[in-house]
Design a protein around this motif. Structure first.
Motif, PDB file in Angstrom:
ATOM      1  N   VAL A 198       0.877  -1.178   0.000  1.00  0.00           N
ATOM      2  CA  VAL A 198       0.000   0.000   0.000  1.00  0.00           C
ATOM      3  C   VAL A 198       0.908   1.220   0.000  1.00  0.00           C
ATOM      4  N   GLY A 228      -2.308   5.784  -0.811  1.00  0.00           N
ATOM      5  CA  GLY A 228      -3.209   4.734  -0.357  1.00  0.00           C
ATOM      6  C   GLY A 228      -3.510   3.702  -1.420  1.00  0.00           C
ATOM      7  N   ARG A 271      -3.411   0.464  -3.728  1.00  0.00           N
ATOM      8  CA  ARG A 271      -3.106  -0.949  -3.476  1.00  0.00           C
ATOM      9  C   ARG A 271      -2.838  -1.652  -4.816  1.00  0.00           C
ATOM     10  N   ALA A 317       0.341  -1.787   4.983  1.00  0.00           N
ATOM     11  CA  ALA A 317      -0.599  -2.816   4.540  1.00  0.00           C
ATOM     12  C   ALA A 317      -0.899  -3.858   5.604  1.00  0.00           C
ATOM     13  N   MET A 354      -4.103  -4.181   7.791  1.00  0.00           N
ATOM     14  CA  MET A 354      -5.184  -3.364   7.227  1.00  0.00           C
ATOM     15  C   MET A 354      -5.809  -4.003   5.993  1.00  0.00           C
ATOM     16  N   ILE A 355      -4.999  -4.627   5.136  1.00  0.00           N
ATOM     17  CA  ILE A 355      -5.535  -5.343   3.984  1.00  0.00           C
ATOM     18  C   ILE A 355      -5.164  -6.818   4.094  1.00  0.00           C
ATOM     19  N   TRP A 406      -0.630  -0.371  11.513  1.00  0.00           N
ATOM     20  CA  TRP A 406      -1.860  -1.149  11.493  1.00  0.00           C
ATOM     21  C   TRP A 406      -1.758  -2.450  12.297  1.00  0.00           C
ATOM     22  N   TYR A 419     -10.566  -4.742   6.685  1.00  0.00           N
ATOM     23  CA  TYR A 419     -10.513  -4.199   5.325  1.00  0.00           C
ATOM     24  C   TYR A 419     -11.909  -3.828   4.823  1.00  0.00           C
ATOM     25  N   ALA A 426     -12.650  -0.609   6.280  1.00  0.00           N
ATOM     26  CA  ALA A 426     -11.830   0.429   5.650  1.00  0.00           C
ATOM     27  C   ALA A 426     -12.495   0.939   4.379  1.00  0.00           C
ATOM     28  N   ARG A 467      -8.302   0.293  -3.555  1.00  0.00           N
ATOM     29  CA  ARG A 467      -8.382   1.266  -2.474  1.00  0.00           C
ATOM     30  C   ARG A 467      -8.090   0.629  -1.133  1.00  0.00           C
ATOM     31  N   THR A 468      -7.792   1.476  -0.163  1.00  0.00           N
ATOM     32  CA  THR A 468      -7.487   1.009   1.189  1.00  0.00           C
ATOM     33  C   THR A 468      -8.140   1.958   2.197  1.00  0.00           C
ATOM     34  N   SER A 503      -6.871   8.578   7.486  1.00  0.00           N
ATOM     35  CA  SER A 503      -6.715   7.114   7.541  1.00  0.00           C
ATOM     36  C   SER A 503      -7.457   6.538   8.747  1.00  0.00           C
TER      37      SER A 503
END
Length: 367
Positions: A152, A157, A159, A183, A186-187, A206, A281, A284, A312-313, A350
């Protein structure tokens, strides 16, 4: 856990609207309490148990994939990437591919080895600050040894498609190296499905740890291609007159680390496993759906690519029509106890899983 239980773990939510997790995760009470208990144990060593490094390796492997012994404990993202840059056996004429405008942790370690005759190739970004796997494919050749990207991007932001880029790297016998700072936690990441050879990250964003915590994943497939550069007592067998490295990622570990920080980080990782990164995620994207829609309606310039939702994130960058008014808006938000980051000419927002829709709406109303 419901949202009230989650927010109770983050005392900062009672004081401000914290939309700044890309900068640093606010300390939660689980990590705080374990840190206090660890410090208290230092007053009296009786019955004290030693730190078990697997308490970090195990949850990291559950969160990110791979095996526990494919994870080395480091102190930051940059340290992990630096170990790889210095430990890989580059030859004159080799090249490394990096997207333009990557974070310094993913540029400085590679630029530092140009004096070995290694060429650094920068993949072009699209006009909307995204980039495609094809941008890597245009530059890669038989002399490419490393393809290094952020999972990320900190400044947009965005991805990228890790699996597609990893496939291109492997097709050309190059290592796929990923910066996970913005990342991990978060993802969803799976080092095996995403074809990642090396993954370096930090704990203080994260992953709900503190500064000074980090990790370096090196796949068992490529472990022999990278040599240790700072071997310490935890990198090899305990033999006095021979250096017999472990045949896994432990060989990249050095000496004593800040056990207090790593010991307490373990409960932050357990919290993420309990909540599940897939849920994080999903939240998010729901948060940034609201933010992007309102920013578009209010005619702000959005520096984050918004065309494809899967790219996107939790991070959105935006600005006004001048740096002066952007700074004024940032000041206004801060004065109203909305914490985010002024990064260059953009405001970076964020939110995280502990934020509510009401907080997002309060932030948007202040625009």
């Amino acid at each position: 856990m419901n949202i009230e239980e989650i927010r109770a773990l983050f005392p900062i939510t009672k004081e401000v609207i914290y939309l700044n997790s890309a900068s640093q995760a606010p300390l939660n009470t689980l990590v705080h309490d374990k840190l206090q208990a660890h410090i208290k144990s230092e007053l009296n060593f009786v019955n004290k148990k030693g730190f078990n490094r697997d308490d970090i390796r195990m949850p990291l492997s559950k969160l990110l994939g791979g095996l526990p012994n494919e994870y080395a404990l480091t102190t930051s993202t940059g340290v992990g990437l630096g170990i790889v840059a210095q430990g890989f056996d580059f030859k004159k004429g080799d090249n490394i591919i990096i997207p333009e405008q990557e974070h310094w942790n993913n540029t400085f370690p590679w630029l530092n080895i140009k004096n070995k005759g290694v060429e650094i190739r920068f993949a072009k970004l699209n006009k909307d600050n995204s980039f495609d796997a094809e941008a890597i494919e245009k530059l890669i050749d038989k002399n490419t040894r490393i393809v290094a990207i952020a999972a990320v991007r900190f400044n947009s932001g965005f991805r990228p498609n890790l699996s597609a880029i990893g496939k291109i790297a492997h097709k050309n016998n190059a290592l796929f190296v990923v910066d996970a700072a913005q990342a991990a936690g978060m993802i969803p990441i799976d080092v095996e499905k995403d074809r990642i050879d090396v993954l370096s990250g930090c704990g203080f964003k994260w992953l709900l740890g503190l500064h000074g915590t980090g990790f370096l994943y090196v796949s068992k497939r490529v472990i022999e291609q990278i040599n240790p550069v700072l071997p310490g007592m935890f990198a090899a067998e305990r033999v006095h007159d021979k250096l017999i490295y472990f045949n896994d990622s432990r060989k990249f570990e050095t000496g004593t680390i800040a056990y207090s920080l790593f010991n307490t980080w373990s409960v932050g990782l357990k919290l993420l496993l309990k909540i599940d990164v897939k849920n994080i995620y999903k939240k998010a994207l729901e948060n940034t759906d609201l933010i992007i829609k309102e920013l578009q309606q209010k005619k702000y310039f959005i520096a984050t690519p918004t065309k494809n939702r899967e790219e996107r994130t939790a991070i959105v960058h935006f600005r006004t029509n001048s740096l002066e008014t952007t700074k004024s808006l940032y000041k206004k938000l801060t004065e109203n106890k909305v914490l985010l980051t002024l990064q260059g000419e953009n405001i970076r927002v964020s939110p995280n899983f502990f934020n509510t829709k009401e907080e997002i709406k309060t932030f948007l109303n202040l625009l």
